[in-house]
Design a protein around this motif. Structure first.
Motif, PDB file in Angstrom:
ATOM      1  N   SER A  83       0.828  -1.202   0.000  1.00  0.00           N
ATOM      2  CA  SER A  83       0.000   0.000   0.000  1.00  0.00           C
ATOM      3  C   SER A  83       0.861   1.250   0.000  1.00  0.00           C
ATOM      4  CB  SER A  83      -0.912   0.030   1.232  1.00  0.00           C
ATOM      5  OG  SER A  83      -1.791  -1.072   1.260  1.00  0.00           O
ATOM      6  N   LEU A  84       0.297   2.308  -0.550  1.00  0.00           N
ATOM      7  CA  LEU A  84       0.872   3.643  -0.488  1.00  0.00           C
ATOM      8  C   LEU A  84      -0.256   4.638  -0.358  1.00  0.00           C
ATOM      9  CD1 LEU A  84       3.624   3.840  -3.286  1.00  0.00           C
ATOM     10  CD2 LEU A  84       4.001   4.010  -0.828  1.00  0.00           C
ATOM     11  N   ARG A  85       0.026   5.776   0.243  1.00  0.00           N
ATOM     12  CA  ARG A  85      -0.943   6.860   0.264  1.00  0.00           C
ATOM     13  C   ARG A  85      -0.309   8.092  -0.352  1.00  0.00           C
ATOM     14  NH1 ARG A  85      -4.274  10.077   4.998  1.00  0.00           N
ATOM     15  NH2 ARG A  85      -2.245  11.049   5.378  1.00  0.00           N
ATOM     16  N   LEU A  86      -0.920   8.576  -1.401  1.00  0.00           N
ATOM     17  CA  LEU A  86      -0.483   9.800  -2.047  1.00  0.00           C
ATOM     18  C   LEU A  86      -1.243  10.982  -1.471  1.00  0.00           C
ATOM     19  CD1 LEU A  86      -0.366   8.672  -5.787  1.00  0.00           C
ATOM     20  CD2 LEU A  86       1.371   8.410  -4.013  1.00  0.00           C
ATOM     21  N   SER A  87      -0.583  12.116  -1.428  1.00  0.00           N
ATOM     22  CA  SER A  87      -1.208  13.350  -0.983  1.00  0.00           C
ATOM     23  C   SER A  87      -1.050  14.410  -2.058  1.00  0.00           C
ATOM     24  CB  SER A  87      -0.567  13.856   0.316  1.00  0.00           C
ATOM     25  OG  SER A  87      -0.726  12.927   1.359  1.00  0.00           O
ATOM     26  N   CYS A  88      -1.993  15.321  -2.095  1.00  0.00           N
ATOM     27  CA  CYS A  88      -1.931  16.456  -3.017  1.00  0.00           C
ATOM     28  C   CYS A  88      -2.314  17.688  -2.229  1.00  0.00           C
ATOM     29  CB  CYS A  88      -2.870  16.239  -4.192  1.00  0.00           C
ATOM     30  SG  CYS A  88      -2.955  17.642  -5.338  1.00  0.00           S
ATOM     31  N   ALA A  89      -1.348  18.555  -1.995  1.00  0.00           N
ATOM     32  CA  ALA A  89      -1.587  19.791  -1.268  1.00  0.00           C
ATOM     33  C   ALA A  89      -1.871  20.907  -2.255  1.00  0.00           C
ATOM     34  CB  ALA A  89      -0.377  20.133  -0.414  1.00  0.00           C
ATOM     35  N   ALA A  90      -2.921  21.664  -1.988  1.00  0.00           N
ATOM     36  CA  ALA A  90      -3.324  22.746  -2.880  1.00  0.00           C
ATOM     37  C   ALA A  90      -3.136  24.093  -2.206  1.00  0.00           C
ATOM     38  CB  ALA A  90      -4.781  22.586  -3.289  1.00  0.00           C
ATOM     39  N   SER A  91      -2.794  25.076  -2.989  1.00  0.00           N
ATOM     40  CA  SER A  91      -2.690  26.444  -2.497  1.00  0.00           C
ATOM     41  C   SER A  91      -3.179  27.374  -3.592  1.00  0.00           C
ATOM     42  CB  SER A  91      -1.253  26.774  -2.103  1.00  0.00           C
ATOM     43  OG  SER A  91      -0.398  26.631  -3.217  1.00  0.00           O
ATOM     44  N   GLY A  92      -3.410  28.615  -3.231  1.00  0.00           N
ATOM     45  CA  GLY A  92      -3.874  29.576  -4.218  1.00  0.00           C
ATOM     46  C   GLY A  92      -5.369  29.785  -4.109  1.00  0.00           C
ATOM     47  N   ARG A  93      -6.076  29.640  -5.202  1.00  0.00           N
ATOM     48  CA  ARG A  93      -7.512  29.862  -5.215  1.00  0.00           C
ATOM     49  C   ARG A  93      -8.226  28.831  -4.357  1.00  0.00           C
ATOM     50  NH1 ARG A  93      -9.526  31.302 -11.186  1.00  0.00           N
ATOM     51  NH2 ARG A  93     -11.266  32.074  -9.951  1.00  0.00           N
ATOM     52  N   THR A  94      -9.449  29.112  -4.018  1.00  0.00           N
ATOM     53  CA  THR A  94     -10.179  28.287  -3.062  1.00  0.00           C
ATOM     54  C   THR A  94     -10.238  26.832  -3.515  1.00  0.00           C
ATOM     55  OG1 THR A  94     -11.516  30.202  -2.505  1.00  0.00           O
ATOM     56  CG2 THR A  94     -12.305  28.054  -1.771  1.00  0.00           C
ATOM     57  N   PHE A  95      -9.584  26.011  -2.759  1.00  0.00           N
ATOM     58  CA  PHE A  95      -9.493  24.581  -3.060  1.00  0.00           C
ATOM     59  C   PHE A  95     -10.856  23.938  -3.130  1.00  0.00           C
ATOM     60  CE2 PHE A  95      -7.715  20.407  -2.943  1.00  0.00           C
ATOM     61  CZ  PHE A  95      -8.402  19.674  -1.989  1.00  0.00           C
ATOM     62  N   SER A  96     -11.729  24.310  -2.218  1.00  0.00           N
ATOM     63  CA  SER A  96     -13.003  23.619  -2.097  1.00  0.00           C
ATOM     64  C   SER A  96     -13.962  23.933  -3.237  1.00  0.00           C
ATOM     65  CB  SER A  96     -13.664  23.935  -0.763  1.00  0.00           C
ATOM     66  OG  SER A  96     -13.880  25.323  -0.652  1.00  0.00           O
ATOM     67  N   ASN A  97     -13.624  24.847  -4.111  1.00  0.00           N
ATOM     68  CA  ASN A  97     -14.487  25.130  -5.256  1.00  0.00           C
ATOM     69  C   ASN A  97     -14.306  24.143  -6.395  1.00  0.00           C
ATOM     70  OD1 ASN A  97     -15.524  27.331  -3.974  1.00  0.00           O
ATOM     71  ND2 ASN A  97     -14.340  28.843  -5.121  1.00  0.00           N
ATOM     72  N   TYR A  98     -13.301  23.295  -6.307  1.00  0.00           N
ATOM     73  CA  TYR A  98     -12.945  22.439  -7.427  1.00  0.00           C
ATOM     74  C   TYR A  98     -13.122  20.966  -7.106  1.00  0.00           C
ATOM     75  CZ  TYR A  98     -10.767  26.568  -9.424  1.00  0.00           C
ATOM     76  OH  TYR A  98     -10.545  27.815  -9.943  1.00  0.00           O
ATOM     77  N   ALA A  99     -13.522  20.234  -8.118  1.00  0.00           N
ATOM     78  CA  ALA A  99     -13.375  18.795  -8.056  1.00  0.00           C
ATOM     79  C   ALA A  99     -11.885  18.483  -8.222  1.00  0.00           C
ATOM     80  CB  ALA A  99     -14.182  18.127  -9.160  1.00  0.00           C
ATOM     81  N   MET A 100     -11.473  17.372  -7.647  1.00  0.00           N
ATOM     82  CA  MET A 100     -10.073  17.003  -7.700  1.00  0.00           C
ATOM     83  C   MET A 100      -9.944  15.609  -8.291  1.00  0.00           C
ATOM     84  SD  MET A 100      -8.493  19.581  -6.341  1.00  0.00           S
ATOM     85  CE  MET A 100      -6.876  18.871  -6.014  1.00  0.00           C
ATOM     86  N   GLY A 101      -8.843  15.393  -8.972  1.00  0.00           N
ATOM     87  CA  GLY A 101      -8.657  14.096  -9.580  1.00  0.00           C
ATOM     88  C   GLY A 101      -7.221  13.627  -9.534  1.00  0.00           C
ATOM     89  N   TRP A 102      -7.067  12.323  -9.707  1.00  0.00           N
ATOM     90  CA  TRP A 102      -5.746  11.717  -9.841  1.00  0.00           C
ATOM     91  C   TRP A 102      -5.647  11.085 -11.231  1.00  0.00           C
ATOM     92  CZ3 TRP A 102      -1.794  12.305  -6.546  1.00  0.00           C
ATOM     93  CH2 TRP A 102      -2.067  12.676  -5.233  1.00  0.00           C
ATOM     94  N   PHE A 103      -4.519  11.288 -11.847  1.00  0.00           N
ATOM     95  CA  PHE A 103      -4.191  10.657 -13.119  1.00  0.00           C
ATOM     96  C   PHE A 103      -2.843   9.959 -12.969  1.00  0.00           C
ATOM     97  CE2 PHE A 103      -7.322  12.398 -16.100  1.00  0.00           C
ATOM     98  CZ  PHE A 103      -7.871  13.398 -15.330  1.00  0.00           C
ATOM     99  N   ARG A 104      -2.560   9.064 -13.879  1.00  0.00           N
ATOM    100  CA  ARG A 104      -1.246   8.433 -13.887  1.00  0.00           C
ATOM    101  C   ARG A 104      -0.766   8.306 -15.332  1.00  0.00           C
ATOM    102  NH1 ARG A 104      -2.993   2.421 -11.649  1.00  0.00           N
ATOM    103  NH2 ARG A 104      -4.059   1.683 -13.548  1.00  0.00           N
ATOM    104  N   GLN A 105       0.537   8.222 -15.450  1.00  0.00           N
ATOM    105  CA  GLN A 105       1.128   8.107 -16.780  1.00  0.00           C
ATOM    106  C   GLN A 105       2.265   7.097 -16.739  1.00  0.00           C
ATOM    107  OE1 GLN A 105       3.061  11.617 -18.445  1.00  0.00           O
ATOM    108  NE2 GLN A 105       2.325  11.067 -20.495  1.00  0.00           N
ATOM    109  N   ARG A 106       2.124   6.064 -17.548  1.00  0.00           N
ATOM    110  CA  ARG A 106       3.198   5.091 -17.707  1.00  0.00           C
ATOM    111  C   ARG A 106       4.079   5.545 -18.859  1.00  0.00           C
ATOM    112  NH1 ARG A 106      -1.537   1.960 -17.510  1.00  0.00           N
ATOM    113  NH2 ARG A 106      -1.874   0.874 -15.526  1.00  0.00           N
TER     114      ARG A 106
END
Length: 121
Positions: A16-39
């Protein structure tokens, strides 16, 4: 919105691993958030998304039941808990912010730098 992903690393298959994404700048809670990956040599692949208000989630079929996306609007942080990792999950993982309902990389408005996940068999 500035996004900073972290938490990647080397893990054995089944781990297992847990990834984190810290946001700054404009209001974070106004946006949907997503994870993508690239091989290597592949396009950005949708992994999971979470809405900004009611916490609705959406997952790629390949990760359903193994990955869990969550967010803490008070901390401006999003998470991706990855369990039962497989070698095919190895990729650079990116977080993104945009509007709910989108699953394409280009449909999001903001993207962070990636964090490498390596899964050994």
């Amino acid at each position: 919105v500035q996004l900073q992903a972290s938490g990647g690393g080397l893990v054995q298959a089944g781990g297992s691993l847990r990834l984190s994404c810290a946001a700054s700048g404009r209001t974070f809670s106004n946006y949907a958030m997503g994870w993508f990956r690239q091989r290597p040599g592949k396009e950005h692949e949708f992994v999971a998304a979470i809405s900004w208000g009611d916490g609705n989630t959406n997952y790629a079929d390949s990760v359903k039941g193994r990955f869990t996306i969550s967010r803490d609007n008070a901390k401006n942080t999003m998470y991706l808990q990855m369990n039962s990792l497989k070698p095919e999950d190895a990729a650079v993982y990116y977080c993104a912010a945009g509007h709910w309902g989108y699953t394409s990389w280009g449909q999001y408005n903001y993207w962070g730098q990636g964090t490498q996940v390596t899964v050994s068999s």
